[in-house]
Design a protein around this motif. Structure first.
Motif, PDB file in Angstrom:
ATOM      1  N   THR A  16       0.807  -1.011  -0.287  1.00 24.35           N
ATOM      2  CA  THR A  16      -0.105   0.462   0.204  1.00 24.35           C
ATOM      3  C   THR A  16       0.685   1.056   0.324  1.00 24.35           C
ATOM      4  OG1 THR A  16      -1.969  -1.445   1.400  1.00 24.35           O
ATOM      5  CG2 THR A  16      -1.097   0.715   1.255  1.00 24.35           C
ATOM      6  N   LEU A  17       2.140   0.901   0.777  1.00 25.53           N
ATOM      7  CA  LEU A  17       3.103   2.518   0.580  1.00 25.53           C
ATOM      8  C   LEU A  17       3.406   2.530  -0.283  1.00 25.53           C
ATOM      9  CD1 LEU A  17       4.227   2.250   4.312  1.00 25.53           C
ATOM     10  CD2 LEU A  17       2.830   3.674   3.642  1.00 25.53           C
ATOM     11  N   VAL A  18       4.073   1.702  -0.814  1.00 25.27           N
ATOM     12  CA  VAL A  18       4.731   1.501  -1.965  1.00 25.27           C
ATOM     13  C   VAL A  18       3.934   2.304  -3.712  1.00 25.27           C
ATOM     14  CG1 VAL A  18       5.903   0.053  -3.939  1.00 25.27           C
ATOM     15  CG2 VAL A  18       6.548  -0.086  -1.623  1.00 25.27           C
ATOM     16  N   GLY A  19       2.507   1.797  -3.645  1.00 23.78           N
ATOM     17  CA  GLY A  19       1.259   1.940  -4.250  1.00 23.78           C
ATOM     18  C   GLY A  19       1.310   3.340  -3.857  1.00 23.78           C
ATOM     19  N   LEU A  20       1.063   3.862  -2.815  1.00 23.73           N
ATOM     20  CA  LEU A  20       0.270   4.963  -2.218  1.00 23.73           C
ATOM     21  C   LEU A  20       1.797   6.580  -3.036  1.00 23.73           C
ATOM     22  CD1 LEU A  20      -1.233   7.741  -1.363  1.00 23.73           C
ATOM     23  CD2 LEU A  20      -0.101   6.455   0.743  1.00 23.73           C
ATOM     24  N   ALA A  21       3.332   5.694  -2.892  1.00 23.34           N
ATOM     25  CA  ALA A  21       3.878   6.562  -3.401  1.00 23.34           C
ATOM     26  C   ALA A  21       3.836   6.784  -5.033  1.00 23.34           C
ATOM     27  CB  ALA A  21       5.677   6.030  -2.558  1.00 23.34           C
ATOM     28  N   GLY A  22       3.851   6.344  -5.225  1.00 21.02           N
ATOM     29  CA  GLY A  22       3.929   5.584  -7.257  1.00 21.02           C
ATOM     30  C   GLY A  22       2.059   6.307  -7.162  1.00 21.02           C
TER      31      GLY A  22
END
Length: 117
Positions: A16-22
């Motif tokens: 979720t964090l990596v997706g949000l960063a992207g």
């Protein structure tokens, strides 16, 4: 027979964090800077902070699962990425250089550890 997917909180949080960063990175051209405290922060900078949090959490998740090499990799990238982000944000070139050094040294360590497996 019904197959029920198993969702684990740690990997889901990292994803979720990596997706949000992207997503934040992709939205940067169309979203104005966000008010944080007394100033405005670009969405790209927020994306970098969220990605650093994702790397940091990934370190803990992989370490708890016993995946030492992946935990070290996430830890190296968390520290390097934090330094690479903070250097330009704070205008301190030495932090940027330190981030590159951590990244290169960390990659060397990871290659050495992977060979020893």
């Amino acid at each position: 027979m019904t197959v029920t997917p198993e969702f684990e909180l740690g990997p889901m949080a990292v994803g979720t964090l990596v997706g949000l960063a992207g997503l934040l990175f992709l939205l940067a051209p169309v979203v104005d800077p966000v008010a944080v405290g007394g100033g405005a922060v670009s969405v790209v900078a927020l994306s970098a902070v969220v990605l650093t949090a994702g790397f940091s959490l990934g370190t803990v998740v992989f370490a708890r699962r016993g995946h030492r090499l992946f935990a070290i990799a996430h830890g190296v990238f968390a520290v390097a990425w934090a330094l690479l982000v903070l250097g330009p944000l704070l205008g301190v070139g030495d932090l940027l250089v330190a981030g590159v050094v951590v990244l290169v040294a960390g990659i060397g360590l990871l290659v050495t550890l992977a060979r020893d497996r």
